[in-house]
Design a protein around this motif. Structure first.
Motif, PDB file in Angstrom:
ATOM      1  N   GLY B 326       0.802  -1.218   0.000  1.00 19.87           N
ATOM      2  CA  GLY B 326       0.000   0.000   0.000  1.00 19.87           C
ATOM      3  C   GLY B 326       0.832   1.264   0.000  1.00 19.87           C
ATOM      4  N   MET B 327       2.114   1.118   0.349  1.00 19.88           N
ATOM      5  CA  MET B 327       2.971   2.294   0.280  1.00 19.88           C
ATOM      6  C   MET B 327       3.244   2.671  -1.171  1.00 19.88           C
ATOM      7  SD  MET B 327       5.539   1.225   3.370  1.00 19.88           S
ATOM      8  CE  MET B 327       6.734   2.525   3.120  1.00 19.88           C
ATOM      9  N   GLY B 367      -3.474   2.389   3.151  1.00 19.98           N
ATOM     10  CA  GLY B 367      -2.538   2.668   2.062  1.00 19.98           C
ATOM     11  C   GLY B 367      -2.863   3.957   1.315  1.00 19.98           C
ATOM     12  N   MET B 368      -4.123   4.396   1.419  1.00 20.81           N
ATOM     13  CA  MET B 368      -4.499   5.635   0.750  1.00 20.81           C
ATOM     14  C   MET B 368      -3.767   6.835   1.343  1.00 20.81           C
ATOM     15  SD  MET B 368      -6.639   4.298  -1.346  1.00 20.81           S
ATOM     16  CE  MET B 368      -7.443   5.557  -2.275  1.00 20.81           C
ATOM     17  N   THR B 370      -0.640   6.337   3.322  1.00 24.30           N
ATOM     18  CA  THR B 370       0.743   6.067   3.705  1.00 24.30           C
ATOM     19  C   THR B 370       1.658   6.541   2.585  1.00 24.30           C
ATOM     20  OG1 THR B 370       0.578   3.822   2.803  1.00 24.30           O
ATOM     21  CG2 THR B 370       0.265   4.066   5.169  1.00 24.30           C
ATOM     22  N   PHE B 373       3.414   6.626  -1.916  1.00 24.36           N
ATOM     23  CA  PHE B 373       2.288   6.703  -2.839  1.00 24.36           C
ATOM     24  C   PHE B 373       0.987   6.600  -2.069  1.00 24.36           C
ATOM     25  CE2 PHE B 373      -0.970   4.973  -5.581  1.00 24.36           C
ATOM     26  CZ  PHE B 373      -0.859   5.766  -6.698  1.00 24.36           C
ATOM     27  N   GLY B 374       0.303   7.700  -1.869  1.00 17.20           N
ATOM     28  CA  GLY B 374      -0.987   7.682  -1.195  1.00 17.20           C
ATOM     29  C   GLY B 374      -1.904   8.676  -1.870  1.00 17.20           C
TER      30      GLY B 374
END
Ligand code: NA
Ligand code: NA
Lengths: 310, 427, 167
Positions: B326-327, B367-368, B370, B373-374
């Motif tokens: 999620g990162m 993850g949205m 973190t 990439f969020g």
């Protein structure tokens, strides 16, 4: 060693996937591991239309693609999607394995695909929030369709309002009653749980959902003739197994639907002529796009097969 | 080649190259070095990465949010909300979380929720005495409720790749969403108490009535959207477009605080914001294709999963793996890439697939926001004078809190499962 | 003269993407009204809106380059000493220009291939290559904007006052 990335749009629990696995085994065996088939289910690499694009420039090597999706590239491929064309699975298989099917696969050569054989999801069924006994039962209803001219036209012919909705949004749209009905083969109805949010599932077998097994022509043409033959033969050998698997699984899907809330009814044999009559105009409308000769040849073969008692 | 790829990606990202160029460019360079596949794939994926109707909700909610802000709707809603809960400790923070749940029930996507709520409440929070860092963190974190509270695009993707019931997943999202929201509310109350954020005096009935009248057109937006979706009038994506027309109508015809030229400028601004956010989704499509086709994601997951076969430990490993994924990836891509594999592994050790789906969704929601990439972080940095770094720093305590909620949702399955079990016999 | 042209182009881009977004909302809204109110509606609404937004994204990306609002992790240039930060900025802009040039080149090839194979869109049955044209046009415009920024950075001139349609 060469990798053959193989795309399809269904879950791993599907007749298409197990057949693709068998195809992979055959290819590995016969090429001594020279070609490794890697299966990418669930549109993991692309959706069907995008996968065709990727095959055109050689980023995906093989796939099975619904014929309705191939019609974006070759309108002739809509032929198997004509409503009430094939009376039985056996006749559909015979026509697609015969000269008509051969002609359709040949057409794909012009759009960068090497067409080999036809697999299937079987026949499509209607699901609704009302019983369906005659075409009038669709009159004034909103029906979810995929963006395919022939399917849109099929529901217009029965007086319904076709509403294109993405496959992934269909469940919610049915649940919230944005649309009243939809059509799909049993595999998709049960996998997406459409029967959970519809009151009626109608065993209508009203149109066939075939998949063409294709290779990227750009990639395929670079292989030596011997390997090409191995790939073609292996795919065609798996075809009967894929269709048996579809039939076997359909029985299971019917059990699942019967266990749920929805009512499953079979479209009565004497109700079919009215539907055939109502959707005849679709055949006429697409006659030019598909090719009159090809349609007539299909009609003739179907009549002959019906006469032969298939 | 994989080592080269990841080094390149890291280097490009760190060098302050725009993220979309870093993502697509790294793949481009590797393809060029290796010659393993045609370069056209980069172009095709950049197009297809955003060729999805569900994603179209993003621009419409961005525009609705902007129109509500410019047109004066948001100001009136916040005023009314403040009258209602402002007298409570952490009142405006509670309003933020509740609004996110509210907008979450409107949209299936998380960035859309951040925009809709952030445009209204970010200025209100900072004006109301909340620390900037806290405010932006609260918004990016609560915004991720959008994919946990039904409808959820991410759950639909999970259902599509595993065959799990969408309806059951949606219902399971309710309990999980509540836990997630409660943790943030508790923190907002704590923050308000620690920083002595002034409470507004309780309003009079007359003030309440006036506030309600002022806010009624603005409160109509969620009514129109929710009524429309649950009344079967339109799909969630269409709802977003309807809300644009509604907000535009109220701004231009009812309130008339701004000139048509100013409203048009709001549309142009929303379009630029849309491009800013969605070009990254477009490039993420290239990255997802590379990771999938090279079997990288599966290989990484397989390695991690080879460590254990008890549900408890496995859940821990799954959560760590998805958190790391999620990162770098968005939640929908994670579902497509890891969903089927984790589903299969989960089944072999007896993990309920609906429960797994909810855990993955909550993890994907984290993850949205973190880094690096969020999506929520990117969207938030398009809100008034917030930088990406500020958004990241603000999100850090909330990542910790969200992990706490994730732990509860993971190890107390009843929270998510009671509602679907009630409604769907046989689960 | 040059700067006038540049301003006109910038204005054109912004008006274009604003119209795309505005009309997309109206199309979907009208289709909902038609479907719910009058049990009719067009079957191409979803498709046309999807393609409008894709065009918006690629043209809008050029707007975003001009405004310098593309999202990047810019911690490094902030901690570097000024001359190094300047060098880094030049290097990054070179990468951006190269990326856009490559995207332009390969997208033209792809559009030509799509055109040769005659692919149609599903609902409108419109040639797909026309839709795909968004990428080369967007890449070209972005490349132009990045080149301008590179030129400015090298000559250390400040950007001129821009048409402030967006704030
Ligand atoms: Na939601
Ligand atoms: Na992230």
């Amino acid at each position: 060693e060469t990798v053959l990335k193989f795309h399809h749009d269904l879950p791993e629990d599907s007749a298409q996937h197990v057949a693709a696995e068998r195809f992979a085994e055959l290819v590995a065996e016969r090429t001594d591991g020279e070609i490794e088939v890697k299966i990418f289910p669930n549109n993991a690499l692309a959706d069907d239309v995008q996968a065709v694009q990727q095959m055109q420039f050689g980023a995906i090597e093989g796939a099975i693609i619904p014929t309705a999706k191939l019609s974006n590239f070759k309108p002739e491929l809509q032929l198997p999607d004509l409503p009430f064309l094939f009376p039985t699975p056996a006749i559909a298989h015979a026509v697609l394995d015969g000269e008509v099917g051969e002609a359709l696969l040949d057409k794909l050569g012009e759009v960068g695909l090497e067409g080999v054989t036809f697999w299937e999801s079987g026949f499509k069924q209607f699901t609704c929030n009302n019983p369906v006994d005659s075409p009038d039962d669709f009159s004034g209803r909103k029906v979810r369709v995929m963006e395919s001219p022939i399917i849109i036209s099929q529901f217009k012919a029965m007086g319904a309002t076709p509403v294109p909705i993405a496959f992934s949004e269909t469940y919610t749209a049915l649940q919230q009653r944005v649309v009243d009905c939809q059509e799909n083969p049993f595999v998709s109805i049960v996998n997406m749980k459409f029967h959970e949010v519809q009151s009626d599932v109608i065993l209508s077998n009203h149109a066939y959902l075939g998949y063409a097994l294709v290779f990227s022509k750009m990639w395929f043409d670079k292989l030596d003739p011997e390997t090409q033959e191995i790939l073609r033969t292996a795919a065609r050998e798996v075809t009967p197994f894929q269709r048996e698997e579809t039939a076997r699984r359909e029985a299971g899907y019917i059990d699942t639907i019967n266990e749920g809330q929805a009512t499953l009814t079979e479209l009565a044999a004497d109700a079919r002529p009215a539907f055939e009559e109502a959707t005849r105009s679709v055949h006429d409308e697409f006659r030019e796009a598909i090719g009159g000769d090809l349609i007539d040849q299909a009609y003739a073969e179907i009549e002959a097969l019906k006469g032969a008692g298939q | 080649m994989n080592a080269i790829f990841f080094s390149l990606l890291g280097l490009l990202l760190a060098s302050s190259t725009p993220i979309f160029i870093a993502l697509a460019g790294a793949v481009m360079i590797v393809i060029w070095l290796d010659g393993m596949m045609p370069m056209a794939i980069v172009v095709e994926r950049m197009f297809s990465g955003i060729d999805s109707f569900a994603l179209m909700a993003i621009p419409f909610f961005i525009l609705t949010g902007n129109l509500m802000g410019v047109g004066g709707l948001s100001r009136r809603i916040v005023g009314f909300a403040d009258l209602l809960v402002g007298r409570l400790t952490g009142g405006l923070g509670i309003t933020t979380v509740c609004s996110c749940m509210f907008f979450g029930a409107i949209s299936g996507s998380s960035p859309a929720t951040v925009v809709a709520v952030g445009n209204i409440l970010y200025p209100a929070l900072t004006d109301g005495g909340y620390k900037r860092r806290f405010s932006i963190g609260l918004i990016v974190a609560s915004g991720s409720l959008g994919i946990i509270i039904p409808p959820s695009v991410v759950m639909i993707v999970y259902a599509a790749v595993t065959g799990v019931s969408v309806g059951a997943l949606f219902m399971a999202g309710v309990g999980a969403g509540l836990v997630y929201a409660l943790v943030f509310i508790a923190y907002a109350v704590f923050h308000a108490r620690r920083h002595d954020i002034p409470r507004t005096p309780p309003p009079t009935w007359g003030q309440l009535w006036q506030g309600l009248k002022d806010a009624s057109w603005g409160l109509g937006v969620p009514v129109v959207i929710l009524g429309g979706i649950y009344g079967g009038i339109f799909t969630p994506t269409e709802a977003a477009a309807v809300s644009v027309v509604y907000a535009g109508f109220v701004s231009a015809v009812i309130y008339r605080e701004k000139t048509p030229r100013e409203l048009f400028a709001a549309v142009a601004g929303s379009a630029a914001t849309t491009a800013q956010v969605m070009i990254i989704l477009s490039a993420a499509g290239v990255l997802a294709w590379y990771l999938t086709s090279q079997g990288l994601a599966v290989a990484i997951a397989n390695t991690i999963l080879s460590f254990s076969d008890t549900p408890t430990e496995l859940f821990l490993l799954i959560n760590v793996a998805v958190l790391v994924a999620g990162m770098f990836l968005d939640a929908a891509s994670i579902m497509v890439i890891l969903g089927p594999l984790l589903y299969k592994v989960g089944l072999t050790v007896g993990i309920d697939p609906v429960h797994l789906g909810v855990v993955l969704t909550v993890n994907g929601a984290i993850g949205m926001f973190t880094p690096p990439f969020g999506l929520n972080l990117f969207v938030a940095s398009s809100l008034g004078n917030v930088t990406y770094e500020q958004a990241v720093r603000g999100s850090l305590p909330f990542i910790g809190l969200a992990l706490l909620a994730l732990g509860v949702v993971t190890y107390v399955p009843e929270i998510s499962m009671w509602l679907p079990r009630l409604l769907y016999a046989g689960l | 003269m040059f700067s006038k042209l540049d301003k006109a182009l910038a204005h054109l881009e912004e008006v274009f993407i604003a119209i795309l977004l505005g009309s997309a909302s109206v199309i979907l809204f009208a289709n909902v009204v038609a479907r719910y109110g009058f049990n009719t509606g067009v079957v191409w609404a979803e498709e046309v809106v999807r393609y409008q937004i894709i065009w918006l994204v690629f043209i809008g990306s050029s707007v975003a380059v001009r405004k310098g609002i593309h999202i990047g992790i810019d911690a490094l240039p902030q901690v570097l000493p000024a001359p190094l930060a300047h060098a880094l900025r030049v290097a990054v802009l070179c990468i951006c220009v190269l990326f856009c040039a490559a995207l332009l080149y390969y997208s033209i090839l792809l559009v030509m291939q799509t055109r040769a194979f005659g692919q149609k869109t599903s609902a409108m049955q419109m040639p797909f290559w026309i839709v795909q044209l968004a990428i080369p046009i967007g890449a070209g415009l972005m490349g132009l904007r990045f080149s301008q920024a590179l030129f400015r950075t090298l000559t250390r001139t400040r950007p001129q006052a821009e048409t402030q349609l967006i704030n």
